[in-house]
Design an enzyme around this catalytic site. Structure first.
Site, PDB file in Angstrom:
ATOM      1  CG  HIS A 100       0.831   4.700  -3.487  1.00  0.00           C
ATOM      2  ND1 HIS A 100       2.192   4.867  -3.562  1.00  0.00           N
ATOM      3  CD2 HIS A 100       0.491   4.976  -2.198  1.00  0.00           C
ATOM      4  CE1 HIS A 100       2.665   5.218  -2.383  1.00  0.00           C
ATOM      5  NE2 HIS A 100       1.659   5.297  -1.533  1.00  0.00           N
ATOM      6  CD  GLU A 151       4.296   5.648   1.017  1.00  0.00           C
ATOM      7  OE1 GLU A 151       3.487   6.530   1.368  1.00  0.00           O
ATOM      8  OE2 GLU A 151       3.938   4.496   0.705  1.00  0.00           O
ATOM      9  CG  HIS A 200      -0.711   9.092  -0.106  1.00  0.00           C
ATOM     10  ND1 HIS A 200       0.565   9.598  -0.179  1.00  0.00           N
ATOM     11  CD2 HIS A 200      -0.576   7.785   0.262  1.00  0.00           C
ATOM     12  CE1 HIS A 200       1.432   8.649   0.128  1.00  0.00           C
ATOM     13  NE2 HIS A 200       0.770   7.543   0.400  1.00  0.00           N
ATOM     14  CD  GLU A 201      -2.993   4.895   0.450  1.00  0.00           C
ATOM     15  OE1 GLU A 201      -2.500   4.027  -0.312  1.00  0.00           O
ATOM     16  OE2 GLU A 201      -2.441   5.281   1.489  1.00  0.00           O
TER      17      GLU A 201
END
Length: 272
Positions: free
Chosen positions: A131, A191, A127-128
């Site tokens: 980004h 997100e 997920h990070e």
């Protein structure tokens, strides 16, 4: 023309100067800053965090986080898979993790208590990384810059026709409108996109996509009261879990193909 109409025109005028591009999922993206500028900012921020936070010396945990990260990086699209990602484990009980432009990743030891399996840890780190690859930091800074320009132009136009009290009220309303109507939803879209990209990366690396929804259930259970979704920079936990469960079926075939080709990941979670 009324003040809010003129302000709207100003915001639109500011937006046209922003560079337009697409995110990895095909969403329209607004970016004012170059990749090298963002990499430099990421490196400076990372160095500051490393000075402020205590760095873990637990070799087993460090090796575990590095192992999962390496698996994910190997599955990333070019050119990110060919770059060296720096990973730091911080001796902090907070359930947190982040990634920054310039291939920088930070994981807090507290996250290992919430991400209870290697698949769940892959969901966090994926997920990070999402980004960074989607350049959400660039978009966030660009949207704030454009909104600031619009606010300044709107103030100039309003001041030319209205008394100070009316101008102050109009600008306060505009400020709330920009925050709620532009900046916060923009962050929620980031997100959600990072969730989707993270699932893609973990599936390609051989980590179970179903673990992502399980991770966010753990996260929701570990937090207190949440703000209403429309006032939050993150999707509500239930919205996020439902979206991940829907997307899971799309990523599952990739996961199964990866497992059939090279087997399960061998990163060993340290015992407590």
């Amino acid at each position: 023309m009324r003040v809010w109409q003129k302000v709207t025109v100003s915001l639109i005028g500011a937006a046209v100067i922003v560079a337009c591009s697409q995110s990895p999922t095909g969403r329209s993206a607004l970016r004012l800053f170059s990749g090298s500028e963002m990499d430099q900012l990421g490196a400076r921020t990372y160095a500051e965090i490393k000075k402020e936070e205590k760095i873990s010396t637990d070799r087993r945990k460090i090796a575990y986080v590095q192992c999962v990260t390496d698996d994910l990086v190997a599955a990333l699209p070019a050119p990110y898979s060919g770059k060296r990602w720096e990973v730091t484990l911080f001796a902090n009980d907070e359930a947190n993790a982040f990634a920054l432009p310039g291939e920088k990743i930070g994981v807090y030891e507290g996250m290992l208590d919430v991400a209870k399996t290697r698949d769940q840890l892959a969901a966090v780190i994926g997920h990070e990384i999402g980004h960074v690859i989607a350049e959400h930091g660039n978009e966030r800074m660009s949207s704030q810059t454009a909104a600031g320009i619009g606010m300044q132009l709107g103030g100039i136009l309003a001041a030319s026709e209205f008394d100070q009290e009316t101008v102050g009220l109009a600008m306060a309303v505009l400020g709330a409108g920009v925050q709620i109507g532009i900046l916060l939803p923009y962050s929620r879209s980031h997100e959600s996109e990072a969730d989707q990209l993270g699932v893609d990366y973990m599936a390609k690396a051989g980590y179970d996509p179903a673990a992502a929804a399980k991770l966010w259930r753990n996260m929701a259970a570990s937090k207190g009261a949440q703000p209403p979704e429309f006032l939050s920079t993150h999707p509500s936990p239930q919205s996020r879990i439902q979206a991940l469960e829907r997307y899971e079926s799309q990523a599952m075939p990739v996961y199964k193909q990866t497992i059939a080709r090279k087997g399960q990941p061998d990163c060993q979670r340290p015992s407590s």
